[in-house]
Design an enzyme around this catalytic site. Structure first.
Site, PDB file in Angstrom:
ATOM      1  N   GLU A   1       0.807  -1.222   0.000  1.00  0.00           N
ATOM      2  CA  GLU A   1       0.000   0.000   0.000  1.00  0.00           C
ATOM      3  C   GLU A   1       0.838   1.269   0.000  1.00  0.00           C
ATOM      4  O   GLU A   1       0.827   2.019   0.968  1.00  0.00           O
ATOM      5  CB  GLU A   1      -0.869   0.026   1.260  1.00  0.00           C
ATOM      6  CG  GLU A   1      -1.750  -1.159   1.419  1.00  0.00           C
ATOM      7  CD  GLU A   1      -2.406  -1.209   2.789  1.00  0.00           C
ATOM      8  OE1 GLU A   1      -3.551  -1.678   2.848  1.00  0.00           O
ATOM      9  OE2 GLU A   1      -1.786  -0.794   3.781  1.00  0.00           O
TER      10      GLU A   1
ATOM     11  N   GLY B   1       1.745   5.032  -0.548  1.00  0.00           N
ATOM     12  CA  GLY B   1       1.041   6.299  -0.712  1.00  0.00           C
ATOM     13  C   GLY B   1       2.050   7.358  -1.136  1.00  0.00           C
ATOM     14  O   GLY B   1       2.109   7.774  -2.297  1.00  0.00           O
ATOM     15  N   ARG B   2       2.886   7.724  -0.177  1.00  0.00           N
ATOM     16  CA  ARG B   2       3.897   8.759  -0.404  1.00  0.00           C
ATOM     17  C   ARG B   2       4.744   8.482  -1.641  1.00  0.00           C
ATOM     18  O   ARG B   2       5.005   9.382  -2.443  1.00  0.00           O
ATOM     19  CB  ARG B   2       4.804   8.824   0.829  1.00  0.00           C
ATOM     20  CG  ARG B   2       5.822   9.943   0.823  1.00  0.00           C
ATOM     21  CD  ARG B   2       6.886   9.735   1.917  1.00  0.00           C
ATOM     22  NE  ARG B   2       6.299   9.402   3.202  1.00  0.00           N
ATOM     23  CZ  ARG B   2       5.905  10.289   4.106  1.00  0.00           C
ATOM     24  NH1 ARG B   2       6.061  11.570   3.876  1.00  0.00           N
ATOM     25  NH2 ARG B   2       5.377   9.886   5.242  1.00  0.00           N
TER      26      ARG B   2
ATOM     27  N   TYR C   1       6.418  18.121  11.839  1.00  0.00           N
ATOM     28  CA  TYR C   1       7.578  17.240  12.063  1.00  0.00           C
ATOM     29  C   TYR C   1       8.900  17.829  11.600  1.00  0.00           C
ATOM     30  O   TYR C   1       9.852  17.093  11.376  1.00  0.00           O
ATOM     31  CB  TYR C   1       7.455  15.890  11.324  1.00  0.00           C
ATOM     32  CG  TYR C   1       6.142  15.398  10.839  1.00  0.00           C
ATOM     33  CD1 TYR C   1       5.289  14.718  11.713  1.00  0.00           C
ATOM     34  CD2 TYR C   1       5.751  15.537   9.503  1.00  0.00           C
ATOM     35  CE1 TYR C   1       4.087  14.197  11.253  1.00  0.00           C
ATOM     36  CE2 TYR C   1       4.552  15.012   9.049  1.00  0.00           C
ATOM     37  CZ  TYR C   1       3.721  14.346   9.927  1.00  0.00           C
ATOM     38  OH  TYR C   1       2.544  13.819   9.483  1.00  0.00           O
TER      39      TYR C   1
ATOM     40  N   CYS D   1      -0.789  33.228  11.267  1.00  0.00           N
ATOM     41  CA  CYS D   1      -0.450  33.912  12.515  1.00  0.00           C
ATOM     42  C   CYS D   1       0.175  32.981  13.536  1.00  0.00           C
ATOM     43  O   CYS D   1      -0.399  32.740  14.599  1.00  0.00           O
ATOM     44  CB  CYS D   1      -1.713  34.535  13.096  1.00  0.00           C
ATOM     45  SG  CYS D   1      -1.831  36.242  12.644  1.00  0.00           S
ATOM     46  N   GLU D   2       1.316  32.418  13.195  1.00  0.00           N
ATOM     47  CA  GLU D   2       2.070  31.531  14.074  1.00  0.00           C
ATOM     48  C   GLU D   2       3.528  31.757  13.737  1.00  0.00           C
ATOM     49  O   GLU D   2       3.887  31.649  12.563  1.00  0.00           O
ATOM     50  CB  GLU D   2       1.801  30.046  13.746  1.00  0.00           C
ATOM     51  CG  GLU D   2       0.411  29.552  13.926  1.00  0.00           C
ATOM     52  CD  GLU D   2       0.081  29.191  15.362  1.00  0.00           C
ATOM     53  OE1 GLU D   2       1.016  28.931  16.149  1.00  0.00           O
ATOM     54  OE2 GLU D   2      -1.113  29.197  15.685  1.00  0.00           O
TER      55      GLU D   2
ATOM     56  N   TYR E   1       0.728  14.136   1.450  1.00  0.00           N
ATOM     57  CA  TYR E   1       0.505  14.723   2.777  1.00  0.00           C
ATOM     58  C   TYR E   1       0.644  16.253   2.798  1.00  0.00           C
ATOM     59  O   TYR E   1       1.099  16.825   3.776  1.00  0.00           O
ATOM     60  CB  TYR E   1       1.430  14.050   3.821  1.00  0.00           C
ATOM     61  CG  TYR E   1       1.281  12.555   3.827  1.00  0.00           C
ATOM     62  CD1 TYR E   1       0.085  11.980   4.237  1.00  0.00           C
ATOM     63  CD2 TYR E   1       2.291  11.715   3.358  1.00  0.00           C
ATOM     64  CE1 TYR E   1      -0.094  10.599   4.204  1.00  0.00           C
ATOM     65  CE2 TYR E   1       2.117  10.336   3.319  1.00  0.00           C
ATOM     66  CZ  TYR E   1       0.922   9.787   3.739  1.00  0.00           C
ATOM     67  OH  TYR E   1       0.741   8.428   3.691  1.00  0.00           O
TER      68      TYR E   1
HETATM   69  C1  PLP Z   1      -0.271   5.574   5.909  1.00  0.00           C
HETATM   70  C2  PLP Z   1      -0.540   4.192   5.502  1.00  0.00           C
HETATM   71  C3  PLP Z   1      -0.089   3.732   4.259  1.00  0.00           C
HETATM   72  C4  PLP Z   1       0.744   4.568   3.314  1.00  0.00           C
HETATM   73  O1  PLP Z   1       1.932   4.980   3.869  1.00  0.00           O
HETATM   74  P1  PLP Z   1       3.016   5.745   2.958  1.00  0.00           P
HETATM   75  O2  PLP Z   1       4.091   6.067   3.924  1.00  0.00           O
HETATM   76  O3  PLP Z   1       2.361   6.945   2.413  1.00  0.00           O
HETATM   77  O4  PLP Z   1       3.437   4.792   1.896  1.00  0.00           O
HETATM   78  C5  PLP Z   1      -0.417   2.445   3.886  1.00  0.00           C
HETATM   79  N1  PLP Z   1      -1.160   1.656   4.697  1.00  0.00           N
HETATM   80  C6  PLP Z   1      -1.599   2.066   5.898  1.00  0.00           C
HETATM   81  C7  PLP Z   1      -2.420   1.158   6.719  1.00  0.00           C
HETATM   82  C8  PLP Z   1      -1.307   3.338   6.343  1.00  0.00           C
HETATM   83  O5  PLP Z   1      -1.747   3.738   7.528  1.00  0.00           O
END
Ligand code: PLP
Length: 433
Positions: A291, A293-294, A335, A362-363, A391
């Site tokens: 999975e 994402g990033r 972060y 305003c921070e 993100y």
């Molecule tokens: C956040 C997350 C991802 C994706 O993470 P990346 O760092 O963006 O690849 C995949 N699976 C689960 C369950 C997550 O919480």
């Protein structure tokens, strides 16, 4: 730093994204502006899909973790590239539904799904529920029964591998709000319950060990632990585990300090572990899911801002203020995430200045980077922040009532809006006077 063949410097010395001059994009669509390079997204999808084909006989599926950037236009690309989808909330699920994403390829995650969300997912016919805990399992069984449906489930397991420590560690019991633990027997207990629960089809197990990880070792360790659990399930429950979902978390390059491995390497290493463990334990090879994402969307994004004032505080630092900030990119304030900065109109020139890039909220902490190298910048210049695809849009807020920027998709020299810029009217539309 240029992330691909598509994000580069053109003959005018301007930053070019998907063949579009970034200064033209800023002029046409306004700033702040999220720009995504479509070809980079597609290439990243294909690298993952190819790695499953090459190293695991195609016996798997890549899910795009939509929380990284959830917008219909991006989900459509993921679908076209043959990916499934990971959603974590009713809102992400609804976005997938509206985008026409094939629901049987949607995996519904989350540590605290509401009954309304579970009902909606059952109605839409999502492919899998990644169940977090026993309470959710009971609720899902009851709701599925009410609807005369069967919910296919995976369980979120804490494999005891924590990739967020310096050299990753295996602990007895990690402290996490997600999932059920192996060591305590909690994980086995929930699987046993699922095997005989009404209107539940037990399909497999899932883990996700962290994010922005560069090492192979924690992924291999997690795969090995999960295969051990598959064997335990077979012995203790007589059930075959058909699916193993190893989550996401693959690191990307934000600055030159980051050195990510080619994506295929993860699949290659993990596949080897799974084959070895399957043989050792005498269990079938599971269908595998990953999975990312990033690593799909992050490198494809660039945020363009217009520089407002440049404030030099002699002997202290120079603040370069831009027309966005923590509202469109909260990762620095959250972060101290690092990024690469460019003057988009002088992208190929040497970075001779060191500045602090500040937002307009305003921070005092509303910064995008401190003491970062950049080409000389003046008011009115277009400043680019690289690798903001993940993100950023998905974590944007309306702090100080800043409207969310537009998202445009650039490819082959043209660009189109996939998320409209919010207007002031959008901001007040839910106010009740
Ligand atoms: C956040 C997350 C991802 C994706 O993470 P990346 O760092 O963006 O690849 C995949 N699976 C689960 C369950 C997550 O919480």
């Amino acid at each position: 730093m240029f992330v691909s063949n598509h994000i580069n410097v053109n003959e005018k010395n301007h930053l070019s994204i998907g063949g579009c001059d970034s200064l033209d994009l800023a002029k046409k669509f306004g700033t702040p502006l999220y720009v995504l390079d479509e070809a980079v997204i597609r290439e990243n999808c294909r690298r993952y899909v190819d790695s499953v084909n090459k190293f695991y006989n195609g016996n798997g599926m890549i899910l795009y973790a939509s929380k990284a950037l959830c917008a219909g236009g991006v989900l459509k690309i993921a679908d076209e590239e043959g990916l499934g989808l990971d959603v974590v909330s009713g809102g992400e699920l609804y976005t997938a539904h509206k985008a026409g994403f094939p629901m049987e390829k949607v995996y519904f995650h989350g540590n605290n799904k509401s009954e309304d969300e579970l009902r909606m997912a059952l109605d839409f016919g999502v492919g899998r529920f990644v169940v977090d805990n026993e309470q959710e399992l009971s609720a899902l069984s009851r709701l599925a029964k009410e609807k005369g449906k069967t919910a296919s489930v995976l369980f979120r397991i804490k494999p005891g591998v924590d990739a967020h420590t310096h050299d990753f560690i295996r602990t007895g019991q990690i402290d996490s709000k997600f999932g059920v633990a192996l060591e305590t027997g909690e994980a086995l207990a929930i699987v046993k319950k699922a095997v005989c629960a009404e209107n539940i089809a037990f399909c497999g197990i899932h883990c996700h060990i962290g994010s922005q990880i560069f090492d192979l070792a924690p992924f291999c360790e997690a795969a090995s632990v999960m295969m051990g659990f598959i064997k335990e399930i077979k012995t203790e429950c007589g059930a075959d585990v058909r699916e193993l979902n190893l989550g996401g978390g693959f690191g990307i390059s934000y600055t030159e300090a980051d050195d990510p491995l080619p994506y295929g390497t993860f699949m290659e290493a993990v596949s080897r572990v799974i084959h070895e463990e399957a043989e050792k334990h005498g269990v079938a090879l599971p269908f595998i899911l990953m999975e990312p994402g990033r690593s799909i969307i992050g490198p494809a994004g660039v945020t363009l801002y217009t520089v407002g004032n440049v404030k030099e505080i002699p002997g202290v630092r120079t603040y370069v203020s831009v027309d966005g900030g923590m509202a469109d990119n909260p990762r620095y304030i959250l972060y101290q995430a690092e990024y690469d900065f460019l003057n988009a109109g002088a992208a190929g020139s040497d970075k001779t200045e060191v500045v602090t890039v500040a937002g307009k909220c305003c921070e005092s902490g509303d910064l995008l980077g401190e003491h970062v190298a950049i080409q000389p910048v003046r008011p009115g210049d277009i400043l680019a922040v690289m690798a903001t695809g993940a993100y950023n849009y998905s974590m944007a807020s309306h702090y100080n009532r800043l409207p969310n920027p537009a998202v445009v998709l650039a490819d082959g020299g043209s660009a189109r809006v996939i998320v409209r810029r919010e207007t002031y009217e959008d901001l007040v539309k839910n106010d009740v006077l």
